[in-house]
Design a protein around this motif. Sequence first.
Motif, PDB file in Angstrom:
ATOM      1  N   VAL A  47      -3.449  -2.797 -12.724  1.00 56.94           N
ATOM      2  CA  VAL A  47      -2.839  -3.712 -12.408  1.00 56.94           C
ATOM      3  C   VAL A  47      -3.927  -5.045 -12.714  1.00 56.94           C
ATOM      4  CG1 VAL A  47      -2.539  -6.196 -11.262  1.00 56.94           C
ATOM      5  CG2 VAL A  47      -1.375  -4.049 -10.508  1.00 56.94           C
ATOM      6  N   GLY A  49      -5.838   2.635  -3.165  1.00 55.61           N
ATOM      7  CA  GLY A  49      -7.078   3.097  -4.484  1.00 55.61           C
ATOM      8  C   GLY A  49      -6.896   3.367  -5.581  1.00 55.61           C
ATOM      9  N   PRO A  50      -7.602   4.664  -6.232  1.00 54.61           N
ATOM     10  CA  PRO A  50      -7.465   5.249  -7.628  1.00 54.61           C
ATOM     11  C   PRO A  50      -6.116   5.640  -8.071  1.00 54.61           C
ATOM     12  CG  PRO A  50      -9.450   5.638  -6.549  1.00 54.61           C
ATOM     13  CD  PRO A  50      -9.083   5.273  -5.385  1.00 54.61           C
ATOM     14  N   ASN A  51      -5.172   6.552  -6.740  1.00 54.76           N
ATOM     15  CA  ASN A  51      -4.330   6.818  -7.275  1.00 54.76           C
ATOM     16  C   ASN A  51      -2.858   6.249  -6.839  1.00 54.76           C
ATOM     17  OD1 ASN A  51      -5.256   8.769  -4.717  1.00 54.76           O
ATOM     18  ND2 ASN A  51      -4.182  10.783  -6.166  1.00 54.76           N
ATOM     19  N   GLY A  52      -3.125   5.893  -5.768  1.00 52.01           N
ATOM     20  CA  GLY A  52      -2.027   5.455  -4.290  1.00 52.01           C
ATOM     21  C   GLY A  52      -1.156   4.475  -5.046  1.00 52.01           C
ATOM     22  N   LEU A  53      -0.020   4.270  -5.128  1.00 51.63           N
ATOM     23  CA  LEU A  53       1.274   2.605  -5.292  1.00 51.63           C
ATOM     24  C   LEU A  53       0.639   1.913  -4.975  1.00 51.63           C
ATOM     25  CD1 LEU A  53       3.940   4.837  -6.218  1.00 51.63           C
ATOM     26  CD2 LEU A  53       2.035   4.520  -7.528  1.00 51.63           C
ATOM     27  N   ILE A  54       0.422   0.557  -5.374  1.00 54.00           N
ATOM     28  CA  ILE A  54       0.677  -0.998  -4.247  1.00 54.00           C
ATOM     29  C   ILE A  54       1.274  -0.678  -4.093  1.00 54.00           C
ATOM     30  CG2 ILE A  54       0.138  -3.125  -4.646  1.00 54.00           C
ATOM     31  CD1 ILE A  54      -1.694  -2.699  -7.591  1.00 54.00           C
ATOM     32  N   SER A  61      -2.892  -6.758  -4.864  1.00 51.73           N
ATOM     33  CA  SER A  61      -2.539  -7.344  -3.653  1.00 51.73           C
ATOM     34  C   SER A  61      -2.361  -7.829  -2.979  1.00 51.73           C
ATOM     35  CB  SER A  61      -4.058  -7.040  -1.989  1.00 51.73           C
ATOM     36  OG  SER A  61      -3.958  -5.390  -2.809  1.00 51.73           O
ATOM     37  N   PHE A  70      -8.900  -6.658  -4.377  1.00 49.43           N
ATOM     38  CA  PHE A  70      -8.292  -5.652  -5.622  1.00 49.43           C
ATOM     39  C   PHE A  70      -7.063  -6.015  -6.129  1.00 49.43           C
ATOM     40  CE2 PHE A  70     -10.817  -3.206  -2.464  1.00 49.43           C
ATOM     41  CZ  PHE A  70     -11.512  -1.668  -2.998  1.00 49.43           C
ATOM     42  N   ALA A  71      -6.453  -6.244  -7.135  1.00 48.20           N
ATOM     43  CA  ALA A  71      -5.810  -6.752  -7.899  1.00 48.20           C
ATOM     44  C   ALA A  71      -4.514  -6.588  -7.397  1.00 48.20           C
ATOM     45  CB  ALA A  71      -6.403  -6.559  -9.167  1.00 48.20           C
ATOM     46  N   ARG A 113     -14.491  -4.788   0.500  1.00 44.15           N
ATOM     47  CA  ARG A 113     -14.956  -4.532  -0.899  1.00 44.15           C
ATOM     48  C   ARG A 113     -15.926  -3.968  -0.943  1.00 44.15           C
ATOM     49  NH1 ARG A 113     -12.072  -5.230  -6.690  1.00 44.15           N
ATOM     50  NH2 ARG A 113     -13.315  -4.084  -7.832  1.00 44.15           N
ATOM     51  N   HIS A 160      -5.789 -13.086  -7.893  1.00 50.67           N
ATOM     52  CA  HIS A 160      -6.898 -12.353  -8.738  1.00 50.67           C
ATOM     53  C   HIS A 160      -6.353 -12.420 -10.490  1.00 50.67           C
ATOM     54  CE1 HIS A 160      -5.752  -9.775  -5.526  1.00 50.67           C
ATOM     55  NE2 HIS A 160      -4.649  -9.325  -5.191  1.00 50.67           N
ATOM     56  N   PRO A 176     -15.263   0.751  -1.903  1.00 55.17           N
ATOM     57  CA  PRO A 176     -15.528   0.205  -3.609  1.00 55.17           C
ATOM     58  C   PRO A 176     -14.173   0.123  -4.271  1.00 55.17           C
ATOM     59  CG  PRO A 176     -17.753   0.940  -3.200  1.00 55.17           C
ATOM     60  CD  PRO A 176     -16.952   1.557  -1.641  1.00 55.17           C
ATOM     61  N   ASP A 177     -13.913   1.838  -3.958  1.00 59.01           N
ATOM     62  CA  ASP A 177     -13.198   1.986  -4.638  1.00 59.01           C
ATOM     63  C   ASP A 177     -11.198   1.536  -3.933  1.00 59.01           C
ATOM     64  OD1 ASP A 177     -12.491   4.121  -3.334  1.00 59.01           O
ATOM     65  OD2 ASP A 177     -12.342   5.530  -4.891  1.00 59.01           O
ATOM     66  N   LEU A 192       4.636  -3.559 -10.111  1.00 53.41           N
ATOM     67  CA  LEU A 192       3.349  -3.554  -8.862  1.00 53.41           C
ATOM     68  C   LEU A 192       3.536  -2.364  -8.204  1.00 53.41           C
ATOM     69  CD1 LEU A 192       1.359  -5.728  -8.723  1.00 53.41           C
ATOM     70  CD2 LEU A 192       2.681  -6.713  -6.896  1.00 53.41           C
ATOM     71  N   HIS A 193       4.804  -2.127  -8.140  1.00 55.01           N
ATOM     72  CA  HIS A 193       4.531  -1.429  -6.517  1.00 55.01           C
ATOM     73  C   HIS A 193       4.758  -0.325  -6.898  1.00 55.01           C
ATOM     74  CE1 HIS A 193       8.680  -0.834  -7.486  1.00 55.01           C
ATOM     75  NE2 HIS A 193       8.804   0.306  -6.788  1.00 55.01           N
ATOM     76  N   LEU A 194       4.784   0.315  -8.310  1.00 59.79           N
ATOM     77  CA  LEU A 194       4.619   2.016  -9.183  1.00 59.79           C
ATOM     78  C   LEU A 194       3.349   1.411  -9.559  1.00 59.79           C
ATOM     79  CD1 LEU A 194       8.198   2.977  -9.923  1.00 59.79           C
ATOM     80  CD2 LEU A 194       7.433   3.155  -7.480  1.00 59.79           C
ATOM     81  N   SER A 195       2.584   0.972  -9.288  1.00 59.36           N
ATOM     82  CA  SER A 195       1.144   0.752 -10.305  1.00 59.36           C
ATOM     83  C   SER A 195       0.069   1.023  -9.337  1.00 59.36           C
ATOM     84  CB  SER A 195       0.927  -0.187 -11.194  1.00 59.36           C
ATOM     85  OG  SER A 195       2.271  -0.893 -11.460  1.00 59.36           O
ATOM     86  N   THR A 196      -1.200   0.693  -9.898  1.00 59.50           N
ATOM     87  CA  THR A 196      -2.780   1.081  -8.712  1.00 59.50           C
ATOM     88  C   THR A 196      -3.078   0.095  -9.400  1.00 59.50           C
ATOM     89  OG1 THR A 196      -4.042   2.001 -10.778  1.00 59.50           O
ATOM     90  CG2 THR A 196      -3.167   3.966  -9.682  1.00 59.50           C
ATOM     91  N   TRP A 197      -4.329  -0.536  -8.748  1.00 60.50           N
ATOM     92  CA  TRP A 197      -4.938  -1.603  -8.940  1.00 60.50           C
ATOM     93  C   TRP A 197      -5.816  -1.457 -10.157  1.00 60.50           C
ATOM     94  CZ3 TRP A 197     -10.145  -1.952  -9.139  1.00 60.50           C
ATOM     95  CH2 TRP A 197     -11.000  -0.640  -8.419  1.00 60.50           C
ATOM     96  N   GLN A 198      -5.948  -0.757 -10.259  1.00 63.30           N
ATOM     97  CA  GLN A 198      -6.592  -0.512 -11.583  1.00 63.30           C
ATOM     98  C   GLN A 198      -5.921  -0.905 -12.919  1.00 63.30           C
ATOM     99  OE1 GLN A 198      -6.861   2.164  -9.850  1.00 63.30           O
ATOM    100  NE2 GLN A 198      -9.248   2.171  -9.570  1.00 63.30           N
ATOM    101  N   LYS A 249       0.486   9.821 -10.124  1.00 63.19           N
ATOM    102  CA  LYS A 249      -1.218   9.455 -11.216  1.00 63.19           C
ATOM    103  C   LYS A 249      -1.965  10.790 -11.379  1.00 63.19           C
ATOM    104  CE  LYS A 249       0.600   4.739 -11.165  1.00 63.19           C
ATOM    105  NZ  LYS A 249       1.394   4.138 -11.810  1.00 63.19           N
TER     106      LYS A 249
END
Lengths: 249, 249, 249, 249, 249, 249
Positions: B11, A32-37, A77, A74-75, A208, B99, A212-213, B3-9, A186
């Motif tokens: 990326v 999601g928007p503020n969670g880490l990958i 993943s 989602f980019a 997706r 991606h 959507p987010d 990557l693991h500390l980023s969000t998908w946005q 974030k």
Amino acid sequence: MQLHLSTWQEVEAYLQRSRGIVIPIGSTEQHGPNGLIGTDAICAEVFAREVGRAADAMVGPTVNVGMAQHHLGFAGSVTLRPSTLIAVIRDMVASLGRHGFARFFFLNGHGGNVATVTAAFSEIYAEASLQAGLPNGLDLRCTIRNWWEAPSAKRLSRELFAGEEGSHATPSEVSVTYFAYPEAAKSVGEMTPRVAPFGGFTDAADYRRRFPDGRIGSNPALATAAHGKTIVDAVVPELVDAYRSFLAA
Amino acid sequence: MQLHLSTWQEVEAYLQRSRGIVIPIGSTEQHGPNGLIGTDAICAEVFAREVGRAADAMVGPTVNVGMAQHHLGFAGSVTLRPSTLIAVIRDMVASLGRHGFARFFFLNGHGGNVATVTAAFSEIYAEASLQAGLPNGLDLRCTIRNWWEAPSAKRLSRELFAGEEGSHATPSEVSVTYFAYPEAAKSVGEMTPRVAPFGGFTDAADYRRRFPDGRIGSNPALATAAHGKTIVDAVVPELVDAYRSFLAA
Amino acid sequence: MQLHLSTWQEVEAYLQRSRGIVIPIGSTEQHGPNGLIGTDAICAEVFAREVGRAADAMVGPTVNVGMAQHHLGFAGSVTLRPSTLIAVIRDMVASLGRHGFARFFFLNGHGGNVATVTAAFSEIYAEASLQAGLPNGLDLRCTIRNWWEAPSAKRLSRELFAGEEGSHATPSEVSVTYFAYPEAAKSVGEMTPRVAPFGGFTDAADYRRRFPDGRIGSNPALATAAHGKTIVDAVVPELVDAYRSFLAA
Amino acid sequence: MQLHLSTWQEVEAYLQRSRGIVIPIGSTEQHGPNGLIGTDAICAEVFAREVGRAADAMVGPTVNVGMAQHHLGFAGSVTLRPSTLIAVIRDMVASLGRHGFARFFFLNGHGGNVATVTAAFSEIYAEASLQAGLPNGLDLRCTIRNWWEAPSAKRLSRELFAGEEGSHATPSEVSVTYFAYPEAAKSVGEMTPRVAPFGGFTDAADYRRRFPDGRIGSNPALATAAHGKTIVDAVVPELVDAYRSFLAA
Amino acid sequence: MQLHLSTWQEVEAYLQRSRGIVIPIGSTEQHGPNGLIGTDAICAEVFAREVGRAADAMVGPTVNVGMAQHHLGFAGSVTLRPSTLIAVIRDMVASLGRHGFARFFFLNGHGGNVATVTAAFSEIYAEASLQAGLPNGLDLRCTIRNWWEAPSAKRLSRELFAGEEGSHATPSEVSVTYFAYPEAAKSVGEMTPRVAPFGGFTDAADYRRRFPDGRIGSNPALATAAHGKTIVDAVVPELVDAYRSFLAA
Amino acid sequence: MQLHLSTWQEVEAYLQRSRGIVIPIGSTEQHGPNGLIGTDAICAEVFAREVGRAADAMVGPTVNVGMAQHHLGFAGSVTLRPSTLIAVIRDMVASLGRHGFARFFFLNGHGGNVATVTAAFSEIYAEASLQAGLPNGLDLRCTIRNWWEAPSAKRLSRELFAGEEGSHATPSEVSVTYFAYPEAAKSVGEMTPRVAPFGGFTDAADYRRRFPDGRIGSNPALATAAHGKTIVDAVVPELVDAYRSFLAA
């Protein structure tokens, strides 16, 4: 005791007193928007390290990429296909089993792993079960435990995020990662909708379209590092108990 | 950028400016009397993180278990079979390729991975090559680079550990891990023999027979965190150059 | 002594005096305007037969299709995917290992095979290494040797084709095949450019774009059967020595 | 026209006039007291080369190791497991199919290959059949033909070896190899019993128990190079007809 | 005696008196305008049940999906790829072999299964054959028998449907299913053409082009439940004999 | 509407009005002293047939062998390894998907299947998710439903067998099979202990040690055909609702 920070002689000594090992397993996928990958791998690693410390348990290498096919829209993943993840689990268990490890406690951070990892256990057991000349089987036992199903994790979720926990990119898991990596927290403000929709999904495109987010049923804007600490402090003792019961079974 | 500390946005934004990714790949295997079982993964991770920082490169999830079948005679060593590791690499590249990542720079900490990872690249390319109706192929490029082959790594090895570097459980790699995890540095004193024997090997039993404490040709008693820092500081710029050349190729 | 021209009783007798076997491995792939598609298999076969003769070594069946995915942009090229080639090598070694062969000397004619065949050896060893109840492992040893890396092959390349050897469709390998099959020698005159470009490649489409007539860095118009004979005569004794050292190791 | 003795440009020219290819497939396995281990591959190769010459057909690389698990009780025998052989056939057909070959005529020298190669064809077809969006399927056709089932092969077997042909290590196939490699013909005198027993078999141990010298139902002491020539001369035209019919179908 | 209607104690008792098992194997695929999609599985099941009754043989679970890739152009057809079917057969035989079953009589209703099931047997045997330390091999024997090749099946086909039997969607097999499931018999009247064309085929698209209503060479409008009964009554005793001979071999 | 009793034209007509299919999936495994080895497949088949009838749903071929490695300590039990079962599910779904089926409702009779079948769904979805050029994904949806989790199944279990249902060889499932096959009902009297122990298990040897007669937590002596009818009558409408909701989702 962490495997990757130990020497082989230290492992050999550990095996004199225990056959158990905690293996963190997570995923590398959008949260999601503020969670880490890395959320799921980070959570698994944090809990495993604390359990290892509290229970004098060996902590093995983190499986940081799991079964996350549905997040590939989602980019960033990454997924292993189930057949690949089964092979990975099998090789890891076979390797460690050769040294005398016999109680494998997979501490899991990702719901999407459960079915595949459980199937992997069956694949491992089946090798023994299919051998006619092996009357006593393997003396090897595997389990997978989801940290968020610990009683206090459920209780705290209700108390801290009542009704806005959801099932993916939850404020609980995001909080744990913010506690672990405060510098990576974030600030994205309110989300729209505040609470994401719930529902099922199939493949990445379907996921997706529906979410959507990336969030499912959650409002991770509630996440804070402080909440993360509260959760970790409460859940670790319960996981320690679960690990000890598993060893004793 | 990790990557693991980023969000998908985040990326997604990165992919606007680059198609490159650095993926650390190591191993979980014995490293002699004073080396950590995670040595190869730790080194790969340290170098990858620094390259990521210096080159504004995305750093993907560490492959922390590699091809280490020959080390299974020593407690704590874990291997993926080559066929499993090939599947892992293929799935990771396919996921990230979806991606828009197209330049995969595997930063490697373990010699035993090279053949299998190279075979995995061919497995990936072969899928495109075997398709008649795909005249333009994949626009996807993979490479594997061993940090210890950087010119300054070789030079420093000669200067700091002249003649006692060896090829497994080397003072260079142990130094890098002591620099990264000073609290995990081990004091085991002199080793016997001071410099381990050299030679080839086949399976785990053969390896252990030939190299009873796990080292090959090395004297890792020379390792220090300070030497580790020296090595990291010297090697990172060269790896950054290698990464930039790879992107530009 | 050639396996395919022997009876099983002759093989049984051979196994009384040796556990070694030479297995030629090549490829079926384009070799530029005047090189034969079977070049790599032919070279491997020629060298293996001579080594077999000179060293009283058993010569097994030629692996004539190898890992050549990058050549599939040119008509007639054939590849096994790495995963297939690993299975082939494993089955061959397991079959011959059952009879008592224990030293497998793969005499290689194709650079593209090296990584995959090396991975195959690890796959074979890993089966033994992963078995806890197999303290002594396999007594089985595999190696792969590239004929063109013999010292005299390098020397003759410099002397005969100085600067125009290249790395694919080289005048050395083409010469060896013309020596072996003079009736198949091709007359295509000068090539344009005389010396082909150097460089890396990924899949088949990429390879063809970079190397339009299939050569890499070479000028195979220099190839002659006479040069082939010179090379074979010089290289065989070195390969015999390598084989004998391998048996003795 | 032999693929391994051609250049890629020659193959490209061939594909202008034909989409057919003959692929010899044999085995590496015991053939009784006087039969060569390479018998099945040699026969397939001899017939394929002659068919290629007579029909202006491309002849591909010989599959010289086949499915021969039941022969592993005799030294020198080599098998691919069925699953491996399926992968090999699939990769070869996919490679050649990419260039425009579309009629694959596997000229077979080993009965044990038939089921597995037929299954491989189905594996190949199934890839097309399972694709919903591929209404026209593959335009690709595979067949396997056993040379010993040609009418004149059966007739000559009756005339030359009446009643003593058997089904493994037959005088017919041994004759063909003696014709091809007269220098490898073996003189082992009368066999005991003169004609080997007939029967079924399962695995290698079972086979050896039932057929102690490897023959089934045959008296290969009758084999001569002259008979081999007679057989080849008679059978080739029939195989040429079969190939032409196959192309025309 | 049917496995699925027995308890494990009844199976244990059976194993005291016999090591044999009959396993029906069919397919789920189109059978022309009036044939059931389950025809091949139904026939195999009917014959197996009767053989089980008459010969006091255990009847195992029906393999109701087989290798039917060529029928996928017709709605409702289902296939396992050959590689999947091989795995299924191997797991079933390994499971039952563990309990002491050692004579596997696959009673087959579908020609398309023969090659793959035969390859599966070889895959099973190969596991034993490839083990050097297993001098006595498996004591396990598998066979596949096609009910329509019983002498009386051929005789009745000629008598009842002379010249209009064909090879797919035959009046014989349709009759057997109408006898087994009279309520499912279809009335579709005359077909056009009355007798379908004969010929070969490759993938599903090719098959459908050649055989537009799914039949090959047959006129299944001749099928009746009464004919089915005649066929079953005549063929079962012959299959019982075949099963008994197999056990005694 | 049962697939195996339909013609392909009837299936084609069905696909005009629905894309749904019910696939019964069970197992072939011991079910204690009075339970049939086919219990799980029989139950799945009974419920699927009734759902098919009530909902005008196509009912596909029963998967009668599932993942039952833990039961292999008892004669007659058969398992597919998870990797095999994944391949089976994938091939079945791919086959039926080609014809236009798009909603796969696996009606499950065996708890041991759930993880593996769920992993199989992910394997199927992953193929679509990993394709970059497939923005809309598959329009294909799979689900697995356990009949014993229907609300009325739980209620009736409490009412009819209060406290003695258990989790394997339950009186509910045995009752359903006795209703379906009254002639196969077994009279074995009281069991000792009346109610079997509860607990976890790993491989076949472990299972047999813990549950000596095969039951877990149950007293199947309570089973009767009449109870079976009661259960079927109550559960079918709920499964019909579940199927309809699934189609509508």
